[in-house]
Design a protein around this motif. Structure first.
Motif, PDB file in Angstrom:
ATOM      1  N   SER A  78       0.847  -1.194   0.000  1.00  0.00           N
ATOM      2  CA  SER A  78       0.000   0.000   0.000  1.00  0.00           C
ATOM      3  C   SER A  78       0.879   1.239   0.000  1.00  0.00           C
ATOM      4  CB  SER A  78      -0.924  -0.002   1.217  1.00  0.00           C
ATOM      5  OG  SER A  78      -0.184   0.263   2.399  1.00  0.00           O
ATOM      6  N   ARG A  79       0.266   2.388  -0.284  1.00  0.00           N
ATOM      7  CA  ARG A  79       1.007   3.642  -0.335  1.00  0.00           C
ATOM      8  C   ARG A  79       1.618   3.991   1.015  1.00  0.00           C
ATOM      9  NH1 ARG A  79      -0.504   7.467  -4.132  1.00  0.00           N
ATOM     10  NH2 ARG A  79       1.137   8.774  -3.216  1.00  0.00           N
ATOM     11  N   LEU A  80       1.014   3.566   2.101  1.00  0.00           N
ATOM     12  CA  LEU A  80       1.511   3.886   3.431  1.00  0.00           C
ATOM     13  C   LEU A  80       2.652   2.973   3.865  1.00  0.00           C
ATOM     14  CD1 LEU A  80      -1.879   4.606   5.228  1.00  0.00           C
ATOM     15  CD2 LEU A  80      -0.185   6.263   4.450  1.00  0.00           C
ATOM     16  N   LEU A  81       2.919   1.921   3.075  1.00  0.00           N
ATOM     17  CA  LEU A  81       4.018   1.014   3.387  1.00  0.00           C
ATOM     18  C   LEU A  81       5.041   1.057   2.250  1.00  0.00           C
ATOM     19  CD1 LEU A  81       1.929  -1.917   4.920  1.00  0.00           C
ATOM     20  CD2 LEU A  81       3.182  -0.111   6.110  1.00  0.00           C
ATOM     21  N   SER A  82       5.189  -0.029   1.526  1.00  0.00           N
ATOM     22  CA  SER A  82       6.240  -0.088   0.497  1.00  0.00           C
ATOM     23  C   SER A  82       5.765   0.349  -0.878  1.00  0.00           C
ATOM     24  CB  SER A  82       6.781  -1.522   0.404  1.00  0.00           C
ATOM     25  OG  SER A  82       5.730  -2.413   0.029  1.00  0.00           O
ATOM     26  N   GLY A  83       4.469   0.694  -1.024  1.00  0.00           N
ATOM     27  CA  GLY A  83       3.926   0.955  -2.349  1.00  0.00           C
ATOM     28  C   GLY A  83       4.007   2.388  -2.829  1.00  0.00           C
ATOM     29  N   ASP A  84       4.579   3.280  -2.027  1.00  0.00           N
ATOM     30  CA  ASP A  84       4.697   4.676  -2.457  1.00  0.00           C
ATOM     31  C   ASP A  84       5.917   4.834  -3.363  1.00  0.00           C
ATOM     32  OD1 ASP A  84       3.895   7.264  -2.673  1.00  0.00           O
ATOM     33  OD2 ASP A  84       4.473   7.870  -0.646  1.00  0.00           O
ATOM     34  N   VAL A  92      -6.004   2.883   2.311  1.00  0.00           N
ATOM     35  CA  VAL A  92      -5.071   2.451   3.357  1.00  0.00           C
ATOM     36  C   VAL A  92      -4.704   0.979   3.199  1.00  0.00           C
ATOM     37  CG1 VAL A  92      -4.812   2.102   5.851  1.00  0.00           C
ATOM     38  CG2 VAL A  92      -5.884   4.194   4.976  1.00  0.00           C
ATOM     39  N   TYR A  93      -5.667   0.141   2.842  1.00  0.00           N
ATOM     40  CA  TYR A  93      -5.463  -1.307   2.894  1.00  0.00           C
ATOM     41  C   TYR A  93      -5.323  -1.980   1.534  1.00  0.00           C
ATOM     42  CZ  TYR A  93      -6.763  -0.624   7.766  1.00  0.00           C
ATOM     43  OH  TYR A  93      -6.808  -0.197   9.063  1.00  0.00           O
ATOM     44  N   SER A  94      -5.175  -1.219   0.463  1.00  0.00           N
ATOM     45  CA  SER A  94      -5.019  -1.813  -0.874  1.00  0.00           C
ATOM     46  C   SER A  94      -3.607  -1.612  -1.391  1.00  0.00           C
ATOM     47  CB  SER A  94      -6.007  -1.192  -1.872  1.00  0.00           C
ATOM     48  OG  SER A  94      -7.331  -1.531  -1.560  1.00  0.00           O
ATOM     49  N   THR A  95      -3.118  -2.589  -2.125  1.00  0.00           N
ATOM     50  CA  THR A  95      -1.846  -2.428  -2.828  1.00  0.00           C
ATOM     51  C   THR A  95      -1.991  -1.318  -3.861  1.00  0.00           C
ATOM     52  OG1 THR A  95      -1.271  -4.756  -2.520  1.00  0.00           O
ATOM     53  CG2 THR A  95      -0.160  -3.584  -4.307  1.00  0.00           C
ATOM     54  N   ALA A  96      -0.990  -0.473  -3.939  1.00  0.00           N
ATOM     55  CA  ALA A  96      -1.052   0.696  -4.819  1.00  0.00           C
ATOM     56  C   ALA A  96      -0.972   0.301  -6.289  1.00  0.00           C
ATOM     57  CB  ALA A  96       0.086   1.657  -4.478  1.00  0.00           C
ATOM     58  N   LEU A  97      -1.319   1.248  -7.157  1.00  0.00           N
ATOM     59  CA  LEU A  97      -1.200   1.021  -8.593  1.00  0.00           C
ATOM     60  C   LEU A  97       0.255   0.741  -8.967  1.00  0.00           C
ATOM     61  CD1 LEU A  97      -3.490   3.906  -9.897  1.00  0.00           C
ATOM     62  CD2 LEU A  97      -3.934   1.463 -10.205  1.00  0.00           C
ATOM     63  N   PRO A  98       0.510  -0.199  -9.881  1.00  0.00           N
ATOM     64  CA  PRO A  98       1.892  -0.501 -10.290  1.00  0.00           C
ATOM     65  C   PRO A  98       2.470   0.607 -11.164  1.00  0.00           C
ATOM     66  CG  PRO A  98       0.339  -1.787 -11.573  1.00  0.00           C
ATOM     67  CD  PRO A  98      -0.472  -1.075 -10.529  1.00  0.00           C
TER      68      PRO A  98
END
Length: 555
Positions: A173-179, A407-413
């Protein structure tokens, strides 16, 4: 099962089978769980006589009935009801492309290749454009340049490690490793494009609408006022939110006077000076194709202390400050020379027209004081996927903290982010401008031919109930009341004319308002638009013939 009491139970079981109630059957025959083999060999011969519908493996179904059968029965009952009502949805069969195999389906097989597209939301043809594809791939390759000092691995294995590889996914997610810097820079660009302080990316327009309306911090005196034809994602967002259902109000579709009446009722019933009211509308309505009177709505909301949320899903890419005249139907402009082909357009021209950013931009309303936020979806004219919410910094910061799908979804690739960025370059550039002119030429041509044809049919059949809905947008709808009639016309158009059109049936639209939804695109040809209108009018006339029901009989 040979005892009198067992025979009585078996009689009850057969009666339950006849009535399609497997849950009743389970209750009447508790012995089946202890003797599944005996049950499997005894009952099916009775069941086959009374109900072909329940010819299933009774043994496999009832061994685990304590856990699954009651719920499965309920699911089946709901499906059966829709089947009886003619409202059951199914995935339609696809035509397999010649080059594909069962193991490798074609990514472009969303509809039969032999049909002419009058159904997709790909208004500008960007989703199927080779130039656009090359533009995206070129930008993506620049993001992850190849390592010239490293040869490609001979096989893909768990031990293969490539330094700085192109990321296939966001990884979190954006709040973790997906930003990423790419996501941040894209959001900053979209905020500037839509003339808002900040913006936040979401995985889809549905996610964005759900996120906003389900997370807002409502109080008991707050209210939401929605257009009666609002999209399901907005309705579900409200249902999932904290607001009491009694504080959700509808106003008549696009009726500013009725909106004022509702807002006045809400204000008079409120006991708190700090209460908040939010008006929720779309800029272009997906089932009718008509345009919301946004200026009047936002001015009214401002005068009554309400905020406005605008869903621009079907406005992005189609409207902008360069074609505000296309928001109305009563204007005819020779906007194109006769040669309207777009195949030769190149999407590398650096000159920017900066059109195509939505209805709010066309009406200069992006900075209106009543605008809480706008939602711009990329799965339509942009030809890719995802969405962005544009608003002030407080609104965006709140969503980062409380919008659960964010908050809880994996971000766009990364590839999706590049696709979005390049889609805006094309929509706002000269190619987007040219393709919009093609689209609205077809809109005017289609409406003129269908309107004249329906008027002629009404003279011939005074009781005719077909109707072309008033829409200046690429979304055109011809009302054909009744699911059966609507389906039959669409099947005729698809099977005989090879036109890819679909019926919009109850419960998606109100009963009696079933319609054929036709979407016009820049990649449609003049001859195809004319052929479609001609065959559609012929089909409607055939439905009205008292002794000729060939279309319906083909079902």
């Amino acid at each position: 099962l040979t005892s009198p009491s067992s025979n009585k139970s078996l009689t009850s079981a057969i009666f339950a089978i006849c009535n399609g109630s497997l849950s009743s059957l389970v209750r009447r025959l508790p012995c089946i769980t202890s003797s599944p083999d005996r049950w499997a060999t005894s009952v099916p011969r009775y069941a086959s006589v009374f109900s072909s519908y329940h010819r299933v493996s009774y043994r496999s179904r009832f061994i685990h009935h304590h856990h699954l059968a009651p719920m499965e029965d309920r699911l089946q009952e709901h499906l059966d009801r829709r089947r009886r009502e003619g409202t059951l949805r199914t995935l339609l069969p696809l035509q397999k492309p010649h080059h594909s195999t069962d193991d490798e389906p074609s990514p472009s097989s969303s509809s039969p290749s032999s049909t002419i597209d009058f159904a997709s939301n790909d208004y500008l043809g960007l989703a199927r454009c080779r130039d656009q594809h090359e533009l995206v791939e070129s930008a993506y390759s620049q993001l992850f340049p190849p390592d010239e000092n490293r040869s490609a691995p001979s096989s893909l294995s768990s031990t293969s490690v490539i330094q700085q590889p192109p990321m296939l996914g966001a990884s979190g997610s954006r709040l973790l490793s997906g930003d990423s810097h790419l996501a941040r820079s894209l959001e900053a660009k979209l905020a500037r494009v839509h003339n808002r302080p900040t913006a936040l990316l979401f995985n889809s327009g549905y996610d964005a609408n759900l996120s906003i309306l389900s997370s807002l911090p409502y109080t008991e005196d707050d209210a939401i006022v929605m257009d009666e034809l609002i999209h399901n994602s907005l309705v579900m967002g409200v249902r999932m939110g904290r607001l009491n259902r009694k504080r959700v109000f509808l106003f008549r579709h696009n009726d500013v006077k009725d909106l004022k009446r509702v807002l006045e009722e809400v204000a008079s019933a409120s006991s708190s000076p700090s209460s908040s009211t939010l008006v929720v509308v779309e800029s272009v309505y997906s089932m009718d194709g008509d345009i919301a009177p946004l200026k009047e709505i936002m001015d009214l909301a401002q005068s009554m202390g309400a905020g406005v949320m605008v869903d621009e899903a079907h406005g992005l890419g189609i409207y902008g400050h360069t074609n505000a005249h296309d928001l109305t139907m009563n204007i005819k402009i020779n906007v194109l020379p006769e040669d309207n082909r777009i195949d030769g357009d190149k999407i590398t021209d650096n000159h920017k027209t900066k059109g195509g950013t939505g209805v709010l931009a066309a009406l200069n309303l992006e900075r209106h004081p009543a605008l809480l936020c706008s939602i711009h979806t990329f799965g339509k004219a942009a030809g890719c996927h995802g969405a962005v919410v544009a608003g002030n910094s407080t609104m965006i910061s709140y969503l980062v903290n409380y919008a659960r799908p964010f908050v809880y979804s994996t971000a766009l690739p990364p590839h999706s982010l590049i696709s979005i960025r390049q889609a805006y370059e094309s929509m706002m550039g000269p190619v987007g401008e040219r393709r919009r002119r093609v689209v609205f030429r077809w809109v005017r041509s289609f409406r003129e031919e269908i309107s004249d044809g329906i008027a002629a049919l009404k003279e011939e059949f005074p009781g005719m109930d077909f109707e072309l809905l008033p829409s200046p947008s690429p979304i055109q709808a011809v009302v054909v009341p009744g699911n059966e009639r609507c389906i039959s016309v669409c099947q005729h158009l698809k099977n005989v004319g090879k036109f890819d059109v679909y019926p919009i049936r109850t419960p998606t639209v109100a009963k009696g308002k079933e319609r054929i939804r036709i979407i016009l695109h820049s990649h449609n040809e003049k001859e195809d638009v004319h052929a479609l209108t001609k065959m559609l009018l012929q089909s409607l006339r055939q439905l009205m013939m008292p002794c000729d029901r060939k279309l319906i009989s083909k079902l």
